[in-house]
Design an enzyme around this catalytic site. Sequence first.
Site, short mmCIF file in Angstrom:
data_model
loop_
_atom_site.label_atom_id
_atom_site.label_comp_id
_atom_site.label_asym_id
_atom_site.label_seq_id
_atom_site.Cartn_x
_atom_site.Cartn_y
_atom_site.Cartn_z
N ASP A 10 0.88 -1.17 0.00
CA ASP A 10 0.00 0.00 0.00
C ASP A 10 0.92 1.22 0.00
O ASP A 10 2.12 1.13 0.31
CB ASP A 10 -0.84 -0.05 1.28
CG ASP A 10 -1.51 1.26 1.62
OD1 ASP A 10 -2.21 1.79 0.76
OD2 ASP A 10 -1.30 1.76 2.75
N ASP A 12 -0.21 5.14 0.91
CA ASP A 12 -0.47 6.15 1.94
C ASP A 12 -0.59 5.54 3.32
O ASP A 12 -1.46 4.71 3.56
CB ASP A 12 -1.74 6.92 1.58
CG ASP A 12 -1.56 7.70 0.28
OD1 ASP A 12 -2.34 7.48 -0.65
OD2 ASP A 12 -0.61 8.50 0.18
#
Length: 261
Positions: A10, A12
Amino acid sequence: MSKLQALIFDVDGTLAETERDGHRIAFNQAFADAGLDWNWDVPTYGRLLAITGGKERLLHYWLSIDAEAAARPDAAGQLAEWHRRKTAHYVRLVADGGIALRPGVARLLHEARDAGLRLAIATTTTPDNVEALLHATLGASGMAMFECIGAGDAVPRKKPDPGIYTWVLERMNLRPEQCVAFEDSTNGLRAALGAGLQTVVTTGTYTADETFCGALARLDGLGEPQAPAHGHVGQQVWSGCVDLNTLRTWARLAPARVPQA
Ligand code: XBP
Ligand code: MG
């Protein structure tokens, strides 16, 4: 667990703490550009992060304060313009060096690449944001470290829907049991688990109090030799540096995950 072939990250909150001092600032700058008196302070933005996707988050907020305006025929175009401006502000903030990778991220990326593992990204954020962050933090070759970048509107539904992870697995022709995913939020963990992926959670500014059922490990980061990470692997307290041997050990110990329909 099959032989570990790939790590899927991922962006953020996982690669870098981008939300409080990056995306939130960019949204507020876009609101100022548009002459809006909206300002998302730190707690407000934390609550809005329950909605993944910046455009979706913006629409959710607009509907909550002026549903009539948000329902007008030209609202979608207006929202797209605000989000375009936000992305421009965010890309500039990142390009100016405003955001650093979290501890241990560069170390693990380089170890994985040097060991011949494949790297990928599965994120809700806009592709321009990913390119800006990888270039600013890993240099001109940052993007090339990742064989596959699944981002933004590549899939019709954003996290916690598993679509972005499934999209990445399909393009890399990998099975979930050949990979480990890295996430920072409950929405992200649900997406990765939904795709059948063993997932390491590194909690961040906004997610330290969330619950993470089903995570391979729940840590405060990936750790560095002089600054180990702390957290839990299953029910066991753990501290140290997350490296490839650690991941292989954890993944062998965990039950294989079946993609959730
Ligand atoms: C986090 C998100 C993104 C960002 C904002 O993505 O939900 O929407 O908050 O970026 P992830 P955009 O944790 O999956 O990396 O405004 O470009 O959506
Ligand atoms: Mg995240």
